[in-house]
Design a protein around this motif. Structure first.
Motif, PDB file in Angstrom:
ATOM      1  N   ASP B  24       0.817  -1.218   0.000  1.00  0.00           N
ATOM      2  CA  ASP B  24       0.000   0.000   0.000  1.00  0.00           C
ATOM      3  C   ASP B  24       0.851   1.269   0.000  1.00  0.00           C
ATOM      4  O   ASP B  24       0.315   2.373   0.022  1.00  0.00           O
ATOM      5  CB  ASP B  24      -0.974  -0.006   1.182  1.00  0.00           C
ATOM      6  N   ARG B  26       2.630   2.557   2.286  1.00  0.00           N
ATOM      7  CA  ARG B  26       2.903   3.133   3.596  1.00  0.00           C
ATOM      8  C   ARG B  26       4.247   2.597   4.109  1.00  0.00           C
ATOM      9  O   ARG B  26       4.602   1.448   3.868  1.00  0.00           O
ATOM     10  CB  ARG B  26       1.775   2.779   4.577  1.00  0.00           C
ATOM     11  N   SER B  28       6.953   1.802   7.237  1.00  0.00           N
ATOM     12  CA  SER B  28       7.058   1.570   8.677  1.00  0.00           C
ATOM     13  C   SER B  28       8.512   1.720   9.125  1.00  0.00           C
ATOM     14  O   SER B  28       9.443   1.529   8.332  1.00  0.00           O
ATOM     15  CB  SER B  28       6.539   0.183   9.047  1.00  0.00           C
ATOM     16  N   THR B  60       6.675   7.876   4.111  1.00  0.00           N
ATOM     17  CA  THR B  60       5.407   7.513   3.475  1.00  0.00           C
ATOM     18  C   THR B  60       4.992   8.582   2.469  1.00  0.00           C
ATOM     19  O   THR B  60       4.601   8.275   1.332  1.00  0.00           O
ATOM     20  CB  THR B  60       4.300   7.335   4.534  1.00  0.00           C
ATOM     21  N   ARG B  96       0.783   7.306   7.192  1.00  0.00           N
ATOM     22  CA  ARG B  96      -0.364   7.282   6.275  1.00  0.00           C
ATOM     23  C   ARG B  96      -0.586   8.690   5.742  1.00  0.00           C
ATOM     24  O   ARG B  96      -0.542   9.656   6.516  1.00  0.00           O
ATOM     25  CB  ARG B  96      -1.627   6.804   7.010  1.00  0.00           C
ATOM     26  N   THR B  98      -2.994  11.528   4.539  1.00  0.00           N
ATOM     27  CA  THR B  98      -4.415  11.831   4.745  1.00  0.00           C
ATOM     28  C   THR B  98      -4.967  12.823   3.729  1.00  0.00           C
ATOM     29  O   THR B  98      -6.183  12.896   3.541  1.00  0.00           O
ATOM     30  CB  THR B  98      -4.663  12.382   6.154  1.00  0.00           C
ATOM     31  N   ALA B 107      -0.089  14.079   6.742  1.00  0.00           N
ATOM     32  CA  ALA B 107       0.078  12.664   7.077  1.00  0.00           C
ATOM     33  C   ALA B 107      -0.229  12.450   8.551  1.00  0.00           C
ATOM     34  O   ALA B 107      -0.231  13.382   9.356  1.00  0.00           O
ATOM     35  CB  ALA B 107       1.497  12.207   6.768  1.00  0.00           C
ATOM     36  N   GLY B 109       0.430   9.243  11.755  1.00  0.00           N
ATOM     37  CA  GLY B 109       1.192   8.044  12.057  1.00  0.00           C
ATOM     38  C   GLY B 109       0.785   7.485  13.400  1.00  0.00           C
ATOM     39  O   GLY B 109       0.206   8.183  14.236  1.00  0.00           O
TER      40      GLY B 109
END
Lengths: 131, 131, 131, 131
Positions: B24, B26, B28, B60, B96, B98, B107, B109
């Motif tokens: 996706d 994203r 980490s 991200t 992520r 937004t 974003a 998190g």
């Protein structure tokens, strides 16, 4: 008294020095920025800017509202605004209590390069540690 | 691809690993928390929690809005909420996107302990690096 | 039960409606945006976006952590991110508890236009009212 | 010049007055708090505190960085810290530019009661309106 950089794991790892000797009770944190502290842009990582600000603000709160540093406070929330990139050199963060009461205290902080450039500002909420 | 922890000075110093392989997009960031990362409470320093969140969120944004990570973004502002203390162990932050557009991207998190405990949440604004 | 818009001075003045009937306990706030609510850009004033988010988040916290709304909470800090302008129409804000304990609770919220566009997100800290 | 409270829909509805006459270019916003502005605690609603702060900060940015107010700026993000409850009376918010460049500007603000009590502080990021 200047708390030696060996006081906590993080202060040793990052190499910052906490100064609690100001007559007004505000605490400053100074760090020499090297390539160990850089982000992908080659500047000081924003998270580490937040770290010195958080440390200065929390220590200021503890110093002024926590019986001269005897009572610790933990950070509830922290907002950091990144005004300018910080290249290699010396950064100093300084905290200030803005309000609140016994258990919940509001603080702000600013971080400057050695030439006085304002690198970042922050506001945060700190909570008295219990027990 | 997993970006090795040696990629930036800060990732080497703190020892976190950035993972950009999620389908996706994203990103980490995982860090093993040791005594080197502790604050005066003996838990992970809040500034370092902000650091892994900022890294995950910025990466991200760069991954999703910056041509698969080719274009860097810098953090304009970051708000971190500290929901629970993080003891020694493994923390993972996940970013992520937004909203926002080409130059300014929003974003959020979240950072969790290995057992799933939500340690911190964050929101931030990121700006496309020019030149 | 839907709390009528006349419940507080602000809800009457702005004309928003608070809905506490969701089975999951989250509270939504809906407002019809008219020219009375506009800023100099002709869109909904950002402060009023913050107002519906703050209301939805605080009411959610009170509903879920305050014995079904009996105990009030006050806002300690609120961060609002403005992702898109909100023109005239209907805006709905929805709160969610993310963590915290008995006295200090963390929440987030999002505000959407009628077509689902994400207008703003927010995070905040809320404190149990005493006495 | 004092911008009359009728200037925008929100300023008319809430009844605040924007003062752009300060020699230093900072803009203040003054509002008489009545029962129309109260929350469930009977104090000024936090969202309306955010509104006067946002207005003062955005107008300050526009005044100082936007050719004396000709160029508008929109709010990207706003963090408000609520230090003390604001009862009925007069509240005044004052903005200040802290940094940034042509397109993205950082500002802070503080809101005080008539007796000088610090009610809330805020920081925010503002973006130059295009076209």
């Amino acid at each position: 008294m200047t708390i030696p950089s060996g006081r906590t794991g993080t202060s040793r790892l990052l190499g910052y020095v906490v100064d609690t000797t100001r007559p007004d009770g505000r605490v400053s944190v100074t760090m020499t920025v090297t390539e160990e502290h850089t982000n992908r842009h080659g500047n000081l990582h924003g998270g580490l800017i937040a770290t010195v600000l958080d440390t200065a603000m929390g220590a200021t709160v503890s110093n002024i509202r926590g019986e001269g540093g005897k009572v610790l406070f933990s950070t509830v929330t922290l907002t950091t605004n990144f005004l300018a990139p910080m290249p290699l050199g010396t950064i100093t963060a300084l905290g200030r209590v803005t309000g609140g009461g016994h258990k919940t205290v509001f603080a702000e902080g600013e971080a400057r390069a050695a030439d006085g450039t304002l690198i970042a500002t922050a506001t945060g909420v700190f909570k008295r540690a219990t027990g």
